[in-house]
Write a protein that holds these residues in place. Structure first.
Motif, PDB file in Angstrom:
ATOM      1  N   LEU A 237      -4.345   1.358  -5.024  1.00  0.00           N
ATOM      2  CA  LEU A 237      -5.051   1.144  -3.760  1.00  0.00           C
ATOM      3  C   LEU A 237      -4.183   1.492  -2.569  1.00  0.00           C
ATOM      4  CD1 LEU A 237      -6.974  -2.224  -4.330  1.00  0.00           C
ATOM      5  CD2 LEU A 237      -7.939   0.061  -4.016  1.00  0.00           C
ATOM      6  N   LEU A 238      -2.907   1.122  -2.623  1.00  0.00           N
ATOM      7  CA  LEU A 238      -2.000   1.463  -1.535  1.00  0.00           C
ATOM      8  C   LEU A 238      -1.844   2.973  -1.417  1.00  0.00           C
ATOM      9  CD1 LEU A 238       0.760  -1.293  -2.001  1.00  0.00           C
ATOM     10  CD2 LEU A 238      -0.996  -1.174  -0.217  1.00  0.00           C
ATOM     11  N   GLY A 239      -1.729   3.641  -2.570  1.00  0.00           N
ATOM     12  CA  GLY A 239      -1.642   5.100  -2.569  1.00  0.00           C
ATOM     13  C   GLY A 239      -2.904   5.724  -2.006  1.00  0.00           C
ATOM     14  N   ALA A 240      -4.064   5.147  -2.342  1.00  0.00           N
ATOM     15  CA  ALA A 240      -5.337   5.680  -1.839  1.00  0.00           C
ATOM     16  C   ALA A 240      -5.455   5.478  -0.331  1.00  0.00           C
ATOM     17  CB  ALA A 240      -6.495   4.971  -2.554  1.00  0.00           C
ATOM     18  N   LEU A 241      -4.974   4.344   0.155  1.00  0.00           N
ATOM     19  CA  LEU A 241      -5.018   4.090   1.598  1.00  0.00           C
ATOM     20  C   LEU A 241      -4.139   5.085   2.353  1.00  0.00           C
ATOM     21  CD1 LEU A 241      -4.923   0.199   1.629  1.00  0.00           C
ATOM     22  CD2 LEU A 241      -6.819   1.649   2.378  1.00  0.00           C
ATOM     23  N   ARG A 242      -2.975   5.388   1.797  1.00  0.00           N
ATOM     24  CA  ARG A 242      -2.098   6.375   2.442  1.00  0.00           C
ATOM     25  C   ARG A 242      -2.740   7.755   2.411  1.00  0.00           C
ATOM     26  NH1 ARG A 242       2.189   3.578  -0.281  1.00  0.00           N
ATOM     27  NH2 ARG A 242       2.132   5.168  -1.915  1.00  0.00           N
ATOM     28  N   ALA A 243      -3.393   8.074   1.274  1.00  0.00           N
ATOM     29  CA  ALA A 243      -4.035   9.383   1.170  1.00  0.00           C
ATOM     30  C   ALA A 243      -5.205   9.510   2.123  1.00  0.00           C
ATOM     31  CB  ALA A 243      -4.513   9.600  -0.271  1.00  0.00           C
ATOM     32  N   GLY A 244      -5.894   8.365   2.350  1.00  0.00           N
ATOM     33  CA  GLY A 244      -7.031   8.398   3.251  1.00  0.00           C
ATOM     34  C   GLY A 244      -6.632   8.516   4.694  1.00  0.00           C
TER      35      GLY A 244
END
Length: 244
Positions: A237-244
């Motif tokens: 989720l943290l990785g997805a937030l950074r990607a977003g």
């Protein structure tokens, strides 16, 4: 005489070989966790990582279209964030990363198991679980054995599915993200990918192991395993937030 026979009987489960553990975990997980409750996780972890890495290497060609699609997607995202990068630069580094991908796989699964075991130990303390951290890592190690089946099922799908449908890691996953656009919301994809058959299987084994080794009621062990599942979703989720 009777007491001696009973003692021998009690010792017999612990005499099971490592390969027997890896078979029994599929149909008699409680017995595996009971006889390995001493927490010696070194050899099982090494064996799991080695077998998993070999399977990853042997099935690499079957899932190559997935790797190609993910590389293309990640390259486009990186170039959007850093316009100075060129396609040639990204392509030149691809060969190197593909060559060492089995090493990344081995390191990744090792860190994942160690992290899961540590989290399970911490969460178990909330429910007065009795197991030491080594025993929790042992539980996490054996709970990850179904991932070997996952590698094989992913490869089998890669062999029979058309390459254009192999457009993301989740395209062969038994999860909700399989039915989502791989270019959609990274956060939603990360969440949906956790609702996965093999992840749920692993979580159930964590609950069984914590119940057997930690000596806590099944309901509390289930709650602790569910919390561990939630914590396990945080890195993605943290990785997805950074990607977003």
């Amino acid at each position: 005489m009777g007491s001696d026979a009973a003692a021998v009987k009690d010792e017999e489960p612990g005499r099971a070989g490592l390969w027997e553990d890896f078979v029994d975990i599929f149909y008699a997980p409680s017995s595996v966790f009971a006889r390995r409750s001493d927490g010696n996780f070194g050899m099982p972890l090494l064996f799991l990582v080695l077998v998993g890495t070999v399977l990853f290497f042997l099935t690499k060609n079957a899932t190559q279209p997935i790797m190609d699609a993910e590389f293309t997607r990640q390259t486009a995202a990186m170039m959007r964030k850093n316009p100075n990068l060129t396609a040639e630069q990204m392509a030149s580094s691809r060969g190197f990363f593909e060559m060492i991908s089995p090493i990344f796989f081995a390191v990744g699964i090792t860190l994942s198991i160690l992290g899961t075991g540590f989290v399970l130990w911490l969460v178990g303390k909330l429910f007065d679980a009795k197991e030491p951290v080594a025993a929790a890592i042992m539980v996490a190690t054996y709970s990850e054995v179904p991932r070997l089946v996952q590698v094989l099922t992913n490869a089998a799908q890669g062999l029979v599915m058309s390459p254009e449908k192999l457009n993301s890691l989740n395209s062969v996953g038994f999860n909700l993200a399989r039915f989502m656009d791989p270019d959609g919301s990274p956060v939603m994809i990360a969440l949906a990918s956790r609702v996965d058959l093999f992840t749920i299987w692993v979580t159930v084994l964590l609950a069984i192991g914590l119940h057997v080794v930690g000596k806590i009621p099944k309901q509390q062990a289930g709650i602790a395993a569910a919390i561990t599942w939630v914590v396990g979703a945080l890195p993605a989720l943290l990785g997805a937030l950074r990607a977003g």
